[in-house]
Design a protein around this motif. Structure first.
Motif, PDB file in Angstrom:
ATOM      1  N   GLN A   5     -14.639  -2.792   2.300  1.00 58.14           N
ATOM      2  CA  GLN A   5     -14.031  -2.326   1.049  1.00 58.14           C
ATOM      3  C   GLN A   5     -14.266  -3.308  -0.092  1.00 58.14           C
ATOM      4  O   GLN A   5     -13.954  -2.998  -1.231  1.00 58.14           O
ATOM      5  CB  GLN A   5     -12.516  -2.119   1.244  1.00 58.14           C
ATOM      6  CG  GLN A   5     -12.156  -0.911   2.072  1.00 58.14           C
ATOM      7  CD  GLN A   5     -10.672  -0.860   2.393  1.00 58.14           C
ATOM      8  OE1 GLN A   5     -10.273  -1.100   3.526  1.00 58.14           O
ATOM      9  NE2 GLN A   5      -9.834  -0.555   1.406  1.00 58.14           N
TER      10      GLN A   5
ATOM     11  N   PRO B 204      -4.664   6.080  -4.805  1.00 58.18           N
ATOM     12  CA  PRO B 204      -5.067   5.450  -3.549  1.00 58.18           C
ATOM     13  C   PRO B 204      -6.485   4.886  -3.595  1.00 58.18           C
ATOM     14  O   PRO B 204      -6.753   3.810  -3.061  1.00 58.18           O
ATOM     15  CB  PRO B 204      -4.980   6.606  -2.552  1.00 58.18           C
ATOM     16  CG  PRO B 204      -3.994   7.547  -3.118  1.00 58.18           C
ATOM     17  CD  PRO B 204      -4.110   7.432  -4.612  1.00 58.18           C
TER      18      PRO B 204
ATOM     19  N   VAL C  60      -6.530  -3.522   4.112  1.00 59.12           N
ATOM     20  CA  VAL C  60      -5.517  -3.851   5.103  1.00 59.12           C
ATOM     21  C   VAL C  60      -6.161  -3.893   6.486  1.00 59.12           C
ATOM     22  O   VAL C  60      -6.986  -3.053   6.813  1.00 59.12           O
ATOM     23  CB  VAL C  60      -4.399  -2.779   5.115  1.00 59.12           C
ATOM     24  CG1 VAL C  60      -3.301  -3.164   6.089  1.00 59.12           C
ATOM     25  CG2 VAL C  60      -3.844  -2.568   3.720  1.00 59.12           C
TER      26      VAL C  60
ATOM     27  N   GLY D 293      -4.783   6.386   3.979  1.00 58.38           N
ATOM     28  CA  GLY D 293      -4.291   5.963   2.671  1.00 58.38           C
ATOM     29  C   GLY D 293      -4.811   4.581   2.304  1.00 58.38           C
ATOM     30  O   GLY D 293      -5.211   4.330   1.170  1.00 58.38           O
ATOM     31  N   GLN D 294      -4.833   3.685   3.289  1.00 61.56           N
ATOM     32  CA  GLN D 294      -5.335   2.329   3.030  1.00 61.56           C
ATOM     33  C   GLN D 294      -6.815   2.342   2.677  1.00 61.56           C
ATOM     34  O   GLN D 294      -7.299   1.479   1.962  1.00 61.56           O
ATOM     35  CB  GLN D 294      -5.124   1.449   4.268  1.00 61.56           C
ATOM     36  CG  GLN D 294      -3.656   1.135   4.537  1.00 61.56           C
ATOM     37  CD  GLN D 294      -3.429   0.590   5.927  1.00 61.56           C
ATOM     38  OE1 GLN D 294      -4.328   0.530   6.756  1.00 61.56           O
ATOM     39  NE2 GLN D 294      -2.203   0.177   6.201  1.00 61.56           N
ATOM     40  N   LEU D 295      -7.530   3.324   3.200  1.00 56.98           N
ATOM     41  CA  LEU D 295      -8.961   3.399   2.925  1.00 56.98           C
ATOM     42  C   LEU D 295      -9.253   4.222   1.668  1.00 56.98           C
ATOM     43  O   LEU D 295     -10.408   4.499   1.366  1.00 56.98           O
ATOM     44  CB  LEU D 295      -9.706   3.982   4.128  1.00 56.98           C
ATOM     45  CG  LEU D 295      -9.775   3.045   5.341  1.00 56.98           C
ATOM     46  CD1 LEU D 295     -10.273   3.768   6.579  1.00 56.98           C
ATOM     47  CD2 LEU D 295     -10.667   1.840   5.055  1.00 56.98           C
TER      48      LEU D 295
ATOM     49  N   LEU E  51      -8.153   8.794  11.622  1.00 55.67           N
ATOM     50  CA  LEU E  51      -7.603   7.461  11.912  1.00 55.67           C
ATOM     51  C   LEU E  51      -6.109   7.405  11.641  1.00 55.67           C
ATOM     52  O   LEU E  51      -5.485   6.359  11.836  1.00 55.67           O
ATOM     53  CB  LEU E  51      -8.307   6.386  11.065  1.00 55.67           C
ATOM     54  CG  LEU E  51      -9.829   6.306  11.161  1.00 55.67           C
ATOM     55  CD1 LEU E  51     -10.339   5.115  10.361  1.00 55.67           C
ATOM     56  CD2 LEU E  51     -10.277   6.181  12.599  1.00 55.67           C
TER      57      LEU E  51
ATOM     58  N   PRO F 262      -6.460   1.613  14.710  1.00 53.83           N
ATOM     59  CA  PRO F 262      -6.152   3.034  14.749  1.00 53.83           C
ATOM     60  C   PRO F 262      -6.672   3.682  16.027  1.00 53.83           C
ATOM     61  O   PRO F 262      -7.595   3.170  16.649  1.00 53.83           O
ATOM     62  CB  PRO F 262      -6.882   3.590  13.526  1.00 53.83           C
ATOM     63  CG  PRO F 262      -7.884   2.561  13.159  1.00 53.83           C
ATOM     64  CD  PRO F 262      -7.350   1.259  13.613  1.00 53.83           C
ATOM     65  N   ILE F 263      -6.053   4.791  16.386  1.00 51.55           N
ATOM     66  CA  ILE F 263      -6.553   5.551  17.527  1.00 51.55           C
ATOM     67  C   ILE F 263      -7.969   5.978  17.170  1.00 51.55           C
ATOM     68  O   ILE F 263      -8.208   6.576  16.133  1.00 51.55           O
ATOM     69  CB  ILE F 263      -5.708   6.813  17.761  1.00 51.55           C
ATOM     70  CG1 ILE F 263      -4.246   6.421  17.947  1.00 51.55           C
ATOM     71  CG2 ILE F 263      -6.216   7.592  18.956  1.00 51.55           C
ATOM     72  CD1 ILE F 263      -3.281   7.503  17.546  1.00 51.55           C
TER      73      ILE F 263
ATOM     74  N   PRO G 278     -13.760   4.180  -0.733  1.00 53.71           N
ATOM     75  CA  PRO G 278     -13.246   4.098  -2.105  1.00 53.71           C
ATOM     76  C   PRO G 278     -14.321   3.887  -3.158  1.00 53.71           C
ATOM     77  O   PRO G 278     -14.058   4.087  -4.352  1.00 53.71           O
ATOM     78  CB  PRO G 278     -12.278   2.910  -2.055  1.00 53.71           C
ATOM     79  CG  PRO G 278     -12.569   2.191  -0.805  1.00 53.71           C
ATOM     80  CD  PRO G 278     -13.133   3.188   0.144  1.00 53.71           C
TER      81      PRO G 278
ATOM     82  N   ARG H 291      -6.593   1.727  -5.605  1.00 50.50           N
ATOM     83  CA  ARG H 291      -5.944   0.661  -4.845  1.00 50.50           C
ATOM     84  C   ARG H 291      -6.851   0.167  -3.724  1.00 50.50           C
ATOM     85  O   ARG H 291      -6.939  -1.036  -3.461  1.00 50.50           O
ATOM     86  CB  ARG H 291      -4.620   1.183  -4.271  1.00 50.50           C
ATOM     87  CG  ARG H 291      -3.775   0.099  -3.641  1.00 50.50           C
ATOM     88  CD  ARG H 291      -2.535   0.692  -3.019  1.00 50.50           C
ATOM     89  NE  ARG H 291      -2.876   1.638  -1.983  1.00 50.50           N
ATOM     90  CZ  ARG H 291      -2.254   2.790  -1.777  1.00 50.50           C
ATOM     91  NH1 ARG H 291      -1.253   3.152  -2.526  1.00 50.50           N
ATOM     92  NH2 ARG H 291      -2.633   3.588  -0.811  1.00 50.50           N
ATOM     93  N   ALA H 292      -7.548   1.113  -3.070  1.00 48.08           N
ATOM     94  CA  ALA H 292      -8.381   0.729  -1.926  1.00 48.08           C
ATOM     95  C   ALA H 292      -9.592  -0.099  -2.346  1.00 48.08           C
ATOM     96  O   ALA H 292     -10.226  -0.743  -1.525  1.00 48.08           O
ATOM     97  CB  ALA H 292      -8.836   1.974  -1.160  1.00 48.08           C
TER      98      ALA H 292
ATOM     99  N   THR I 165       0.822  -1.215   0.000  1.00 46.01           N
ATOM    100  CA  THR I 165       0.000   0.000   0.000  1.00 46.01           C
ATOM    101  C   THR I 165       0.856   1.265   0.000  1.00 46.01           C
ATOM    102  O   THR I 165       0.350   2.358   0.249  1.00 46.01           O
ATOM    103  CB  THR I 165      -0.938   0.033   1.221  1.00 46.01           C
ATOM    104  OG1 THR I 165      -0.149  -0.172   2.401  1.00 46.01           O
ATOM    105  CG2 THR I 165      -1.989  -1.041   1.120  1.00 46.01           C
TER     106      THR I 165
ATOM    107  N   GLU J 176      -1.623   6.781   7.568  1.00 48.31           N
ATOM    108  CA  GLU J 176      -1.431   5.492   6.900  1.00 48.31           C
ATOM    109  C   GLU J 176      -2.770   4.791   6.687  1.00 48.31           C
ATOM    110  O   GLU J 176      -3.056   4.283   5.598  1.00 48.31           O
ATOM    111  CB  GLU J 176      -0.495   4.604   7.713  1.00 48.31           C
ATOM    112  CG  GLU J 176      -0.215   3.302   6.982  1.00 48.31           C
ATOM    113  CD  GLU J 176       0.848   2.449   7.663  1.00 48.31           C
ATOM    114  OE1 GLU J 176       1.563   2.974   8.533  1.00 48.31           O
ATOM    115  OE2 GLU J 176       0.962   1.269   7.318  1.00 48.31           O
ATOM    116  N   ARG J 177      -3.583   4.800   7.736  1.00 47.26           N
ATOM    117  CA  ARG J 177      -4.886   4.134   7.631  1.00 47.26           C
ATOM    118  C   ARG J 177      -5.762   4.844   6.579  1.00 47.26           C
ATOM    119  O   ARG J 177      -6.460   4.192   5.806  1.00 47.26           O
ATOM    120  CB  ARG J 177      -5.585   4.140   9.004  1.00 47.26           C
ATOM    121  CG  ARG J 177      -6.878   3.351   9.014  1.00 47.26           C
ATOM    122  CD  ARG J 177      -6.633   1.869   8.938  1.00 47.26           C
ATOM    123  NE  ARG J 177      -7.834   1.084   8.748  1.00 47.26           N
ATOM    124  CZ  ARG J 177      -7.902   0.014   7.962  1.00 47.26           C
ATOM    125  NH1 ARG J 177      -6.842  -0.404   7.304  1.00 47.26           N
ATOM    126  NH2 ARG J 177      -9.003  -0.674   7.867  1.00 47.26           N
TER     127      ARG J 177
END
Lengths: 422, 341
Positions: A157, A73, A82, B236-238, B230, A88-89, A105, A76-77, A51, B233-234
């Motif tokens: 996703q 992005p 992932v 970007g993944q989304l 979030l 995540p926080i 996405p 890709r998503a 990623t 990085e997260r």
């Protein structure tokens, strides 16, 4: 069928420094590939390179034939989801709003979630057992709940490739299996899965193939029994382990028994052991894991010590249940004991059936260690065992009273045997 | 609260409530002052002005002085609050606001330089100053982010330290320029302290236009603003294009800050307080948070300006003093609360 994810001579790392080099393997549609390896070996780096969170420094990484570096992005998503190592926080979003982010996405800039999106979100929350949390605020949930919500978010996703970085670290036993079963079933529907595992048993149980990441390389993924044999575990993890097929799950089961650093002894020799009825299990395990070659005589199927010998891969002679050590067997055992550096007799009781082992040891002509005392409570051979015992003692056998003492005695015998010119 | 329908209703109700409050505060802002006027006078004056009638002195007070001033206060408040929402989401830092990040000072310096360059001519004042402010704001935020970056990550504490340090430095440079050009800068001093005294319909148009442009982005990127919480990085993944998102958001935040600063100087804490209070009450959903914060910022600012005009009437105090008196303690409270967590 062409690969969903393809690494070809890929070099990946951070800030221009490679963590892994020459990574070449494919994950095909419907395939579940596990990544295992010591901490810091680069498993997560490999996942993150797909990623773009880790740098690709050479070679190529492609998803469904397209270079991941050239993908937007958003594009890709739609293909790759992932589940990160740490959730995540969380901010004060509702659990449902959190999972809905997985639809991003697929939504246009002016578009809101439609009925189809709502259906997908409800579905993945049902599957991950998070539907009942929908209205809860994510910042009030436990780590395990948040991890399952993150899995739901990734599944929302609707990806073709799912990357999981130790996705179950915060989960209880039940939810571990639930999440992995879920991922497994998604794989069976045609999604490709690449997952980092710390638990080797689970990797062996769920992955079709396992790649071992160590020493700046990732091995070609192999079926679990080949990927995770005792040699790999010794070399990669520095652990002596027993690898067998779990009778319940049918998968490879790994029992790490000791760290290599804790068990090495100066010289690995060969010991002949007389045991049976479980009296030898402890000492056999210690010697085997220390790398000492063993022969444990003739043992009946069903005997506890024989089961241990089997699991540890220790040499022994097979006897049928309740079978006797006959002359031929005794000869074979004596030959094995004769070629050992030393022999040891464990605190096994003796009867007519197993007397042959004891006799073979006393006649092998090697230094002998005897554990415990011999008397009527151990001698069921009409005094024959006691006679052999006394003869051996007279001939200079060493008498000890515990496995620990026996281990030390054998260790020093092996040392002496190894001294040049001795 | 879980069903989408309920949250949509709640969202609508909240926004309507805030809009009604804003209208009430605006009417109060027009009605009170050195010369009080009645609501009937206000409505009548506006009606007559729309009808294109010749203005009486009383009507001119309402239409040409009070109304643009109150509207400008509202626009400035909304701009600062909007910028605060954007900075706080982008840096995942509840203490970020245009004043603390130094963006206001940067815009102020840019505006001052523009003023020195183009003079106080009408066209320069209306367009050159906002352009200078925008440039100053963009350059400042770029510098602050760069100073606070460690290996691609923006450290929250470094961000605030860099912001405050740059803020003081740029304020000093601005003061120096004012001293050098003091003959033409008498009015600038008062402006820089944060005031709305120079309000006019032209300013309303300029600030309103910049706010409208700048508000487009957060409304279109509301979902991305949520997801960015979030982590980069997260996000970007989304599927968020993180780098482009940051550029676009920084540019639009700088635009609205520039609009506010070029007419009202440095007004602190509005951009900090209002998004915060709104978030505490309404939660982190930016589709609600963005418009609600803007409305709340407008309400706070119109009210603060009203206080600034009447507390020592007929003498007017800079509105920046009022917001600072409210905002300083609020900032301390946030810091203390943050440490206890």
């Amino acid at each position: 069928m062409s690969a969903t994810l393809s690494f070809s001579a890929a070099r990946v790392g951070y800030s221009g420094r490679a963590v892994l080099s020459d990574v070449t393997f494919d994950v095909r549609p419907g395939e579940f590939v596990g990544l295992v390896g010591p901490n810091g070996a680069g498993k997560s780096t490999l996942l993150r390179s797909v990623t773009g969170a880790a740098e690709k420094l050479g070679g190529s990484i492609s998803v469904l034939g397209a270079d991941v570096e050239r993908m937007a992005p958003r594009q890709r998503a739609r293909l790759v989801a992932v589940v990160p190592q740490n959730p995540p926080i969380a901010f004060a979003f509702s659990a449902r709003a959190f999972v809905e982010m997985g639809r991003h996405p697929w939504l246009g800039r002016f578009q809101d979630l439609g009925p189809d999106d709502d259906a997908v979100v409800s579905d993945v929350m049902e599957l991950t057992d998070t539907a009942r949390l929908a209205a809860e605020r994510v910042d009030t949930l436990s780590g395990g709940d948040l991890q399952r919500l993150t899995v739901a978010q990734a599944l929302a996703q609707q990806p073709r490739l799912l990357l999981l970085d130790e996705p179950i670290s915060h989960l209880d036993l039940n939810h571990r299996l639930q999440v992995l079963d879920l991922v497994r079933s998604r794989a069976e529907e045609g999604i490709a899965v690449l997952a980092v595992f710390h638990d080797l048993d689970l990797a062996a149980r769920y992955a079709d193939r396992v790649a071992v990441v160590a020493d700046a390389r990732a091995s070609e993924p192999l079926p679990p029994p080949q990927a995770l044999d005792a040699g790999v575990l010794d070399r990669v993890f520095g652990v002596r382990a027993v690898v067998r097929t779990d009778p319940v799950t049918g998968a490879v089961a790994i029992t790490p028994v000791a760290r290599r650093a804790d068990i090495d002894i100066p010289r690995r020799g060969r010991i002949g052991m007389v045991c049976g009825s479980g009296a030898g299990a402890g000492l056999m395990r210690r010697l085997a894991l220390a790398g000492v070659g063993l022969h444990v005589g003739a043992l009946n199927r069903g005997d506890v010590d024989r089961a241990v010998a089997e699991a540890l891969g220790v040499d022994h002679l097979d006897l049928p249940p309740f079978g006797e050590v006959d002359e031929a067997a005794e000869r074979a055992v004596r030959a094995a004991y004769s070629s050992a550096d030393a022999c040891v007799v464990c605190a096994t009781p003796f009867g007519r059936a197993n007397l042959g082992n004891l006799r073979a040891a006393t006649e092998a002509g090697r230094p002998l260690v005897l554990i415990g005392d011999m008397g009527p409570e151990r001698d069921y051979a009409g005094g024959e065992a006691t006679r052999l015992w006394e003869r051996a003692t007279d001939a200079g056998a060493l008498r000890v009273h515990s496995d620990d003492d026996a281990f030390e005695a054998l260790r020093s015998l092996l040392d002496d045997e190894g001294t040049p010119g001795d | 609260m879980h069903a989408t329908a309920t949250s949509a209703t709640r969202r609508r109700l909240t926004l309507v409530g805030l809009a009604v409050t804003l209208v009430a505060v605006v009417i109060a802002g027009i009605a009170f002052g050195a010369v009080p006027v009645s609501v009937a006078d206000i409505l009548g004056a506006i009606q007559r002005a729309l009808g294109g009638a010749e203005r009486s002195a009383a009507d001119a007070l309402i239409v040409d002085l009070r109304l643009p001033r109150v509207l400008l206060a509202g626009l400035v408040g909304a701009s600062l609050a909007l910028a605060g929402v954007l900075y706080q989401a982008l840096f995942k830092n509840p203490l970020a606001d245009p004043y603390i990040l130094g963006v206001s000072s940067g815009a102020g310096l840019g505006a001052t330089l523009a003023l020195v360059a183009v003079g106080t001519a009408y066209a320069g004042r209306a367009f050159g100053v906002p352009a200078g402010a925008f440039t100053g704001a963009l350059l400042t935020i770029a510098l602050v982010v760069r100073l606070a970056s460690r290996g691609g990550r923006v450290e929250p504490t470094s961000l605030l330290l860099a912001g405050v340090a740059i803020s003081y430095t740029l304020a000093a440079v601005t003061s120096f320029i004012m001293v050098v050009f003091r003959s033409s800068m008498a009015s600038v001093v008062f402006w820089m302290m944060g005031g709305l005294t120079s309000a006019s319909w032209e300013y309303v148009g300029v600030v309103g236009g910049m706010l409208a442009l700048g508000a487009l982005v957060p409304l279109l990127y509301a979902r991305e603003l949520d997801i960015m919480l979030l982590g980069d990085e997260r996000a970007g993944q989304l599927g968020v294009n993180v780098e482009r998102f940051k550029l676009v958001v920084l540019a639009s935040a700088s635009l609205v800050v520039a609009g506010a600063v070029s007419v009202s100087g440095l007004i602190g804490f509005v951009g900090l307080m209002t998004p915060h209070m709104t978030r505490l009450v309404l939660g982190p959903d930016h589709r609600l948070l963005v418009p609600a914060s803007a409305l709340a910022g407008a309400i706070v600012m119109v009210a603060a300006d009203l206080v600034a005009r009447i507390v020592l009437a007929p003498v007017e105090i800079p509105v920046g003093i009022v917001t600072a008196v409210l905002g300083g303690p609020f900032f301390v409270w946030l810091l203390v609360r943050g440490e206890r967590r």
